[in-house]
Motif scaffolding. Structure first.
Motif, short mmCIF file in Angstrom:
data_model
loop_
_atom_site.label_atom_id
_atom_site.label_comp_id
_atom_site.label_asym_id
_atom_site.label_seq_id
_atom_site.Cartn_x
_atom_site.Cartn_y
_atom_site.Cartn_z
N ARG A 93 67.50 7.71 13.39
CA ARG A 93 67.57 8.91 12.57
C ARG A 93 66.69 9.79 12.98
O ARG A 93 66.74 11.09 12.18
N THR A 101 68.82 13.22 17.99
CA THR A 101 68.10 12.00 17.60
C THR A 101 68.15 10.96 18.55
O THR A 101 68.61 10.89 19.56
N LYS A 141 69.54 17.08 12.50
CA LYS A 141 69.93 15.80 13.26
C LYS A 141 71.40 15.86 13.49
O LYS A 141 71.72 15.46 14.33
#
Length: 789
Positions: free
Chosen positions: A418, A433, A518
């Protein structure tokens, strides 16, 4: 009784013909001297005429009597016919009322059946005799003349085929006879091939094949002659066979190779180990073919060309190319080895996965290096892989899916999955990510596993049940992340679910931005990857095949084995089956990720606005702008930034630095444009038109805006243009009390602005403040303390 004709009475009228006759005979007196001879001649003629008349009369009478007899006979026949008809009618009536015919038929049934059996037995024996005669005749021609042996064999083969066809129509009757003829035919063919093969084996034994034969050597005449005999023997079988026929001379000559292969790779030695299949068995198999390829092409290439170049198999490399014929002869033993490896793989899924890749590599090598078509010049050789998948696709698919899901979960559970991969792309590009990058790499590896599979239904299963399943699960993770973020940041969500310390800490500083970046960067990465894949030849071809099948089903039934039209459409694209040129395989998936990207971007803008509002709250509420200066003119550049702006500038710089590294240039500018517009609205509403300003205070506000704009422009060229209206307002606010060189003073501007809208617009145009309206200009000028005095 003769009927005398009636005497004709002499006519009273003179007869002209008689007169002409007498005038002709009695022209002078001397003619009377010959009167007696004339009378005698006339008498003779009369007698002759009388005789003719009597004959004609007699014939007429006979004809009349014959006609009367025939008429009487016909009448008698008619009468007899009617009598016979009456008799038949009577007998039919009696028969109809009697049971005697049924009894007679029953008595005759058994003899008739026996007679039929006798006839059938005779035909049966005659057919068996023909079969035996043809068999003996074919054997008598071997091995000297295989072509002559083919004639009786062909008759026997045609009979065998015809009997089998008739048996299907006759509800599988005469099973023993049909089986016997087929068995005799097959045995004869095997005997014929065995006889001819033995002759070639003897020749090869004399020449110590293959150890004693150099790959650059030439075959001698006896060898070639025997080779040609075997080819001639097989020509009818080749031409009339639906499948691929192994050429008999190649089968014989390949037997030493087969024995060597069995010893090396199907025995108890180390090279027979399953792990050695890809590293040793396959390379040695290809090396063997490569070694003898030139020998066969140089020596027997013209033989095959002369036999098949004018036939319908001339386009098939298995018959025209000696190297391909050798491959056909060697494939059975390789197939046997592969089947053994598959059985081992069924107990070891990891080995099965690697085995399928090795088989695909082997198939590709055989196709590309030797132009092997497997007897199908249009579609090409299906390969050993297809044969295995026809039986064990489900086992292989399950293994591949399990491996893919296992690797996917390992990726998701990795510590850095992550984390944003800032090194993935250059500056100005979206940063996904590590997990997103690894997921796409995983999906690429899955594609490499099945992209060489030939059956469409198999490829579609991999696409939908592995790749799209993983993408859907990854998408759900993004959705859950955004839902969690929304819940944490909404008042209602915090009230209902509360907020843990860990969650609160994760959102501090740039934490909220990182969470959203992300999702935003990873979604963008997935979308870009899927769009790139959709332009690749493999996926374009799959889309075209899918469209063709969808149009063929008309929205009903299955597009592929076990996959309905609607289910495939829901997972891939709504454009399936349409006539347009739009649509790609990943339409639905891209749309889902695009929604997550759009939501993440909206949340990011909101988070950025919230960050600015919190950072600027002390600046908006605590700063005093009414400080009095001794000078009527203050140069903003000579002032320092307001202390309360230091922290907001740090926050701005932090946010700019973080987002510039994580987002693409386009997204970065778009997000900041919206955030800066909100910042402008806040400073406009809470400072510019709310606070009171002295000359020094207005100059200080201009200095602060310059500091903010300078910081923004360092990260976003011309980015401060989003604060353009606020900057124009600060310029108007900071007009001097006394001007030099004819500049407009605060008092002059105030007078003109409050005159009317026309004059106000002229003033704003002269000052270059077109973004301001007269109403806004009046509000701004009213904030100057000097105007209120």
């Amino acid at each position: 009784m003769a009927i005398n004709p009636p005497a004709h009475p002499y006519s009273k009228e003179p007869d002209i013909r008689l007169e002409d006759y007498l005038d002709d005979k009695l022209q002078s007196t001397t003619d009377f001297e010959n009167l007696d001879s004339l009378l005698a001649s006339v008498e003779v003629q009369r007698s002759q005429l009388q005789t003719q008349l009597d004959d004609a009369t007699r014939e007429l009478e006979d004809a009349r009597r014959s006609a009367q007899d025939r008429q009487g006979g016909l009448a008698k026949s008619i009468q007899e016919f009617y009598q016979l008809q009456e008799s038949i009618d009577v007998r039919l009536k009696i028969v109809a009322e009697s049971t005697a015919p049924d009894e007679a038929i029953r008595r005759l049934e058994r003899p008739m059946k026996q007679l039929h059996k006798v006839e059938l037995a005779y035909q049966y024996i005659s057919l068996l005799q023909d079969v035996e005669n043809w068999r003996l005749e074919a054997r008598s021609h071997l091995p000297q003349s295989p072509k002559a042996a083919l004639q009786p064999y062909s008759k026997l083969k045609k009979l065998s085929v015809r009997l089998r066809e008739l048996q299907k129509v006759a509800d599988e009757a005469a099973t023993h006879l049909v089986d016997y003829v087929e068995r005799v035919t097959d045995d004869l063919w095997n005997e014929m091939k065995g006889t001819m093969s033995k002759e070639l084996e003897n020749i090869l034994k004399k020449r110590n094949w293959p150890q004693g034969v150099d790959t650059n050597a030439e075959m001698d005449g006896e060898w070639l002659q025997c080779f040609e005999k075997l080819i001639d023997l097989q020509i009818p079988e080749i031409l009339y066979s639906e499948g691929v026929v192994t050429l008999l001379p190649f089968e014989v000559m390949a037997r030493p190779f087969v024995q060597w292969f069995r010893f090396q790779f199907m025995g108890n030695n180390a090279t027979s180990n399953p792990q050695a299949f890809g590293t040793f068995c396959i390379p040695q198999f290809l090396s063997l073919i490569d070694k003898w390829e030139g020998f066969f092409r140089d020596n027997v290439g013209y033989v095959l060309a002369s036999r098949f170049h004018e036939t319908h198999v001339r386009d098939k490399s298995v018959y025209m190319d000696p190297a391909c014929a050798l491959i056909t002869a060697l494939l059975p033993v390789m197939r046997e080895k592969v089947n053994a490896m598959v059985q081992h793989g069924l107990k070891n899924p990891q080995f099965l996965s690697s085995l399928m890749v090795q088989l695909m590599d082997l198939d590709d090598e055989i196709r590309s290096r030797f132009n092997y078509d497997g007897g199908d010049p249009d579609q090409g050789w299906a390969g050993l892989t297809s044969e295995v998948l026809d039986k064990h696709f489900d086992d292989w698919f399950k293994a591949e899916k399990d491996f893919a899901l296992e690797r996917y979960h390992a990726i998701m559970n990795s510590p850095d999955a992550r984390n944003i991969d800032y090194d993935y792309s250059s500056s100005g590009k979206m940063k996904p990510t590590f997990g997103a990058v690894r997921v796409t790499d995983l999906l690429k590896s899955v594609t490499s596993q099945y992209e060489r599979v030939r059956r469409f239904s198999h490829k579609l299963r991999f696409l939908i049940d592995i790749q799209l399943d993983i993408l859907d699960d990854y998408h759900d993770r993004f959705k859950d992340s955004l839902d969690t973020y929304y819940t944490i940041n909404s008042t209602l969500g915090r009230t209902l679910h509360g907020l843990t310390k860990e969650q609160s800490a994760a959102l501090e500083g740039t934490g909220a931005f990182e969470t959203l970046c992300k999702v935003l960067g990873s979604s963008d990465h997935i979308i870009s990857t899927l769009k790139d894949w959709s332009n690749e030849e493999f996926f374009v071809s799959m889309w075209e095949q899918l469209q063709t099948r969808a149009k063929r089903t008309n929205g009903d039934g299955n597009i592929a084995s076990g996959m309905s039209y609607e289910s495939v459409k829901d997972r891939t694209s709504a454009d399936i089956g349409s006539d347009g040129d739009g649509g790609i395989l990943f339409d639905e998936t891209i749309a889902a990720y695009a929604q997550r990207r759009r939501t993440a971007e909206e949340y990011l803008v909101t988070a950025l606005i919230d960050s600015h509002q919190k950072a600027f709250r002390p600046y908006v509420t605590k700063v005093q702008w009414t400080t009095i200066s001794d000078s009527t003119r203050v140069d903003p550049s000579q002032l320092s930034v307001t202390p309360e702006l230091d922290e907001p500038l740090k926050i701005l710089k932090r946010n700019l630095t973080f987002l510039a590294a994580a987002l693409s240039t386009a997204v970065f500018r778009r997000i900041w444009r919206e955030a800066l517009e909100k910042l402008q609205d806040m400073l406009w509403a809470n400072v510019l038109i709310t606070q009171n300003f002295t000359t020094l205070g207005a100059a200080q506000f201009v200095r602060d805006l310059e500091a903010i704009s300078s910081l923004i422009d360092r990260y976003i060229p011309d980015g401060s243009a989003a604060l353009g209206t606020l900057q124009d307002g600060s310029r108007l606010l900071s007009l001097p009390l006394e001007a030099e060189n004819g500049a407009i003073t605060l008092q002059q501007a105030s007078d003109r602005v409050f005159t009317d809208n026309t004059e106000a617009k002229k003033l704003l145009a002269e000052l270059g403040l077109e973004s301001l309206t007269p109403a806004n200009a009046r509000k701004i000028l009213q904030r100057r303390v000097e105007n209120s005095e």
